[in-house]
Design a protein around this motif. Structure first.
Motif, short mmCIF file in Angstrom:
data_model
loop_
_atom_site.label_atom_id
_atom_site.label_comp_id
_atom_site.label_asym_id
_atom_site.label_seq_id
_atom_site.Cartn_x
_atom_site.Cartn_y
_atom_site.Cartn_z
N UNK A 99 -2.01 0.84 1.16
CA UNK A 99 -2.62 1.22 -0.12
C UNK A 99 -2.21 0.33 -1.28
N UNK A 100 -0.95 -0.11 -1.32
CA UNK A 100 -0.52 -0.90 -2.48
C UNK A 100 -0.36 -2.36 -2.10
N UNK A 101 -0.24 -3.20 -3.10
CA UNK A 101 -0.12 -4.64 -2.85
C UNK A 101 1.33 -5.13 -2.89
N UNK A 102 2.28 -4.20 -2.84
CA UNK A 102 3.68 -4.58 -2.91
C UNK A 102 4.05 -5.50 -1.75
N UNK A 103 3.55 -5.22 -0.58
CA UNK A 103 3.87 -6.02 0.59
C UNK A 103 3.39 -7.47 0.45
N UNK A 104 2.15 -7.65 0.03
CA UNK A 104 1.62 -9.01 -0.16
C UNK A 104 2.42 -9.77 -1.22
N UNK A 105 2.76 -9.07 -2.30
CA UNK A 105 3.54 -9.70 -3.36
C UNK A 105 4.93 -10.08 -2.86
N UNK A 106 5.55 -9.19 -2.08
CA UNK A 106 6.87 -9.49 -1.52
C UNK A 106 6.82 -10.72 -0.63
#
Length: 140
Positions: A99-106
């Motif tokens: 759901x969130x883009x935290x993984x891609x940003x990490x």
């Protein structure tokens, strides 16, 4: 004679002490680290997602580690040197929808991290451009 010997030994001892303090001990790194500050993501979300970087070495593969941002399992290779330099590469993830883009940003930001330091039981990764990722140890 004693005075002359002390004049030689004192600077040598100071140099050795400074080198010991600036050395990075791999044993200090080899633990699981909870992510507490990263990009614009709120600490509450990081805690809720149980975001972490696991730097406990895998027996099967040298320099391979894992991470988790709340959805997919992440895997990466990292090299840490004793001068505080780090390189992250071969970064990947399982393929579940998140759901969130935290993984891609990490994933994109950890690849840019170039240095590390440990201060007050915190691991700080920095890219040299003012961006940092801050982790705290999960050990008590």
């Amino acid at each position: 004679m004693k005075s002359f010997a002390m004049q030689l030994l004192l600077p040598l001892m100071l140099i050795l002490m400074m080198n010991c303090n600036s050395q990075h001990n791999k044993d200090q790194l080899q633990k699981q680290w909870s992510l507490i500050s990263f990009s614009d993501f709120d600490k509450t979300l990081l805690t809720k997602n149980n975001a972490y970087l696991n730097l406990i070495p895998k027996e099967s593969a040298e320099n391979q580690y894992s991470a988790y941002m709340g959805c997919n399992n992440l895997f990466l290779t990292a090299k840490f040197d004793s001068k505080g330099n780090v390189e992250f590469y071969d970064i990947g993830a399982t393929m579940m929808y998140c759901e969130n883009n935290m993984e891609k940003t990490f994933i994109s930001q950890i690849a840019e991290m170039k240095s590390y330091r440990i201060e007050n039981q915190r691991l700080i990764l920095a890219d040299g451009q003012g961006n940092e990722m801050i982790f705290k140890t999960t050990e008590k």
